[in-house]
Motif scaffolding. Structure first.
Motif, short mmCIF file in Angstrom:
data_model
loop_
_atom_site.label_atom_id
_atom_site.label_comp_id
_atom_site.label_asym_id
_atom_site.label_seq_id
_atom_site.Cartn_x
_atom_site.Cartn_y
_atom_site.Cartn_z
N LEU A 188 0.82 -1.22 0.00
CA LEU A 188 0.00 0.00 0.00
C LEU A 188 0.85 1.26 0.00
O LEU A 188 0.45 2.29 -0.55
N ASP A 189 2.03 1.17 0.62
CA ASP A 189 2.90 2.34 0.66
C ASP A 189 3.47 2.67 -0.72
O ASP A 189 3.98 3.76 -0.94
N HIS A 190 3.39 1.71 -1.64
CA HIS A 190 3.83 1.97 -3.02
C HIS A 190 2.67 2.43 -3.90
O HIS A 190 2.83 2.61 -5.10
N GLN A 191 1.49 2.58 -3.31
CA GLN A 191 0.29 2.87 -4.10
C GLN A 191 -0.20 4.30 -3.93
O GLN A 191 -1.32 4.61 -4.30
N HIS A 192 0.59 5.16 -3.30
CA HIS A 192 0.13 6.54 -3.14
C HIS A 192 1.28 7.48 -3.52
O HIS A 192 2.43 7.05 -3.64
N VAL A 193 0.93 8.78 -3.66
CA VAL A 193 1.94 9.71 -4.17
C VAL A 193 2.55 10.59 -3.07
O VAL A 193 3.44 11.39 -3.34
N GLY A 194 2.06 10.45 -1.83
CA GLY A 194 2.60 11.26 -0.74
C GLY A 194 3.95 10.73 -0.28
O GLY A 194 4.53 9.81 -0.88
N ASN A 195 4.44 11.30 0.84
CA ASN A 195 5.71 10.82 1.40
C ASN A 195 5.57 9.35 1.78
O ASN A 195 4.57 8.97 2.41
N PRO A 196 6.55 8.52 1.45
CA PRO A 196 6.47 7.10 1.84
C PRO A 196 6.44 6.97 3.36
O PRO A 196 7.14 7.71 4.06
N LEU A 197 5.65 6.04 3.85
CA LEU A 197 5.62 5.78 5.30
C LEU A 197 6.59 4.66 5.68
O LEU A 197 6.73 4.32 6.86
N ILE A 198 7.22 4.07 4.69
CA ILE A 198 8.36 3.17 4.92
C ILE A 198 9.50 3.74 4.08
O ILE A 198 9.39 3.77 2.85
N PRO A 199 10.58 4.20 4.74
CA PRO A 199 11.68 4.76 3.94
C PRO A 199 12.12 3.74 2.88
O PRO A 199 12.23 2.55 3.17
N ARG A 200 12.35 4.24 1.68
CA ARG A 200 12.65 3.33 0.57
C ARG A 200 14.06 2.73 0.64
O ARG A 200 14.31 1.67 0.10
N GLU A 201 14.99 3.46 1.24
CA GLU A 201 16.36 2.95 1.25
C GLU A 201 17.17 3.60 2.37
O GLU A 201 16.67 4.49 3.06
N GLY A 202 18.41 3.14 2.50
CA GLY A 202 19.33 3.74 3.46
C GLY A 202 19.09 3.24 4.87
O GLY A 202 18.17 2.46 5.13
N PRO A 203 19.92 3.74 5.82
CA PRO A 203 19.82 3.28 7.21
C PRO A 203 18.44 3.52 7.81
O PRO A 203 17.97 2.74 8.63
N ALA A 204 17.77 4.61 7.39
CA ALA A 204 16.44 4.91 7.96
C ALA A 204 15.48 3.76 7.70
O ALA A 204 14.63 3.44 8.53
N ARG A 205 15.59 3.15 6.51
CA ARG A 205 14.68 2.03 6.19
C ARG A 205 14.81 0.92 7.24
O ARG A 205 13.83 0.43 7.77
N TRP A 206 16.06 0.55 7.53
CA TRP A 206 16.27 -0.60 8.44
C TRP A 206 15.94 -0.24 9.87
O TRP A 206 15.44 -1.06 10.63
N ARG A 207 16.21 1.04 10.24
CA ARG A 207 15.84 1.47 11.61
C ARG A 207 14.34 1.44 11.80
O ARG A 207 13.83 0.93 12.79
N ARG A 208 13.62 2.01 10.84
CA ARG A 208 12.16 2.10 11.00
C ARG A 208 11.53 0.72 10.90
O ARG A 208 10.57 0.41 11.60
N LEU A 209 12.04 -0.12 10.01
CA LEU A 209 11.46 -1.47 9.90
C LEU A 209 11.76 -2.30 11.15
O LEU A 209 10.94 -3.13 11.56
N THR A 210 12.91 -2.05 11.77
CA THR A 210 13.22 -2.78 13.01
C THR A 210 12.29 -2.34 14.14
O THR A 210 11.79 -3.17 14.91
N LEU A 211 12.01 -1.03 14.20
CA LEU A 211 11.05 -0.56 15.20
C LEU A 211 9.66 -1.12 14.92
O LEU A 211 8.93 -1.52 15.84
#
Ligand code: BEZ
Length: 210
Positions: A79-102
C-alpha cells in the motif's frame, strides 16, 4: 466516493489489521478498500479467507485481479507503493532498516499481547499456563521500556510505519490487557500515545468491540 477495488479481510480488534487501516487513512487510500469481517480464533477459520491465505490469518488483502496479499508487513509495504505522498516506509538507506526494526518490535508486542489474550480468554481455565502468560507480559514490558528509553524521539519524529505499529500495539494492550499498567512505567510513551491517538486515522480505526 469511489468504488472500492480491494477487499481487506479483517476483525475490528486485530492490531495487525488496524495497522493496515491506519496506513490506508494516513495515505488517503481508505476508500479504495472494502472491509470484509471474519470471525477468527486459533480454532476457528473462515472458508473464503482460507482460499486466499491458507494460513487463515488476517489481515489479508484481495486485490482487484483476485491476488491475495498477506501478512500485514507485506500489505503495508504494498500500500505504501500505491500513493503519491511521502512514503511511510523509507525506501532505502539506514532509515529504512531502523524504521522497519522498530515496526518489527511493534509487531512482536502485538504478537505477545494476542497470545496472552488467547491464553487467558480462549483456553479452558484448567489448561491455562500462568508462566506462559507471564513470559508474554514480560516481553511486552521489556519492549515498552526499550521504546521509552531509546526510541521516543525517533517515534515522535514522524507518524510512519514504526509509529503506526507502536500506536496500534498500545491500543491493543489497552483493549485486551488493560491491567498491564504500562503508563506509570512509561509516562513519555503514554504522552506520545495520547497525542497520536487523536489523529483521524487512529480515531476512525479505534476498535469498538467488547
Ligand atoms: C481479539 O479479539 O483480540 C483479536 C481478534 C483477531 C485477531 C487478533 C486479536
Amino acid at each position: 466516493m469511489s468504488t472500492p477495488s480491494m477487499t481487506l479481510f479483517h476483525a475490528a480488534a486485530s492490531p495487525f489489521v488496524r495497522k493496515v487501516r491506519v496506513l490506508l487513512h494516513e495515505t488517503g487510500q481508505a476508500e479504495r478498500v472494502a472491509l470484509h469481517p471474519v470471525d477468527l480464533s486459533p480454532i476457528k477459520t473462515d472458508a473464503e479467507l482460507n482460499l486466499g491465505n491458507p494460513a487463515g490469518k488476517i489481515p489479508a488483502l484481495r486485490l482487484e485481479d483476485g491476488t491475495v496479499l498477506h501478512d500485514s508487513r507485506v500489505i503495508v509495504e504494498f500500500l505504501d507503493h500505491q500513493h503519491v505522498g511521502n512514503p511511510l516506509i523509507p525506501r532505502e538507506g539506514p532509515a529504512r532498516w531502523r524504521r522497519l526494526t522498530l515496526a518489527s518490535l511493534a509487531d512482536a508486542i502485538m504478537d505477545a499481547a494476542v497470545v496472552a489474550r488467547y491464553e487467558t480468554f480462549l483456553r479452558p481455565e484448567d489448561k491455562r499456563w500462568t508462566p506462559w502468560v507471564d513470559a508474554q507480559q514480560d516481553k511486552i514490558r521489556r519492549a515498552l521500556a526499550h521504546l521509552e528509553d531509546e526510541h521516543l524521539a525517533e517515534l515522535a519524529s514522524v507518524f510512519d510505519v514504526a509509529a503506526i505499529g507502536v500506536a496500534c500495539a498500545l491500543g491493543y494492550i489497552d483493549l485486551r490487557l488493560p491491567d498491564l499498567g504500562w503508563r506509570e512505567r512509561q509516562p513519555n510513551l503514554a504522552a506520545w500515545y495520547a497525542e497520536v491517538s487523536q489523529r483521524e486515522s487512529m480515531l476512525k480505526t479505534a476498535p469498538s468491540v467488547a
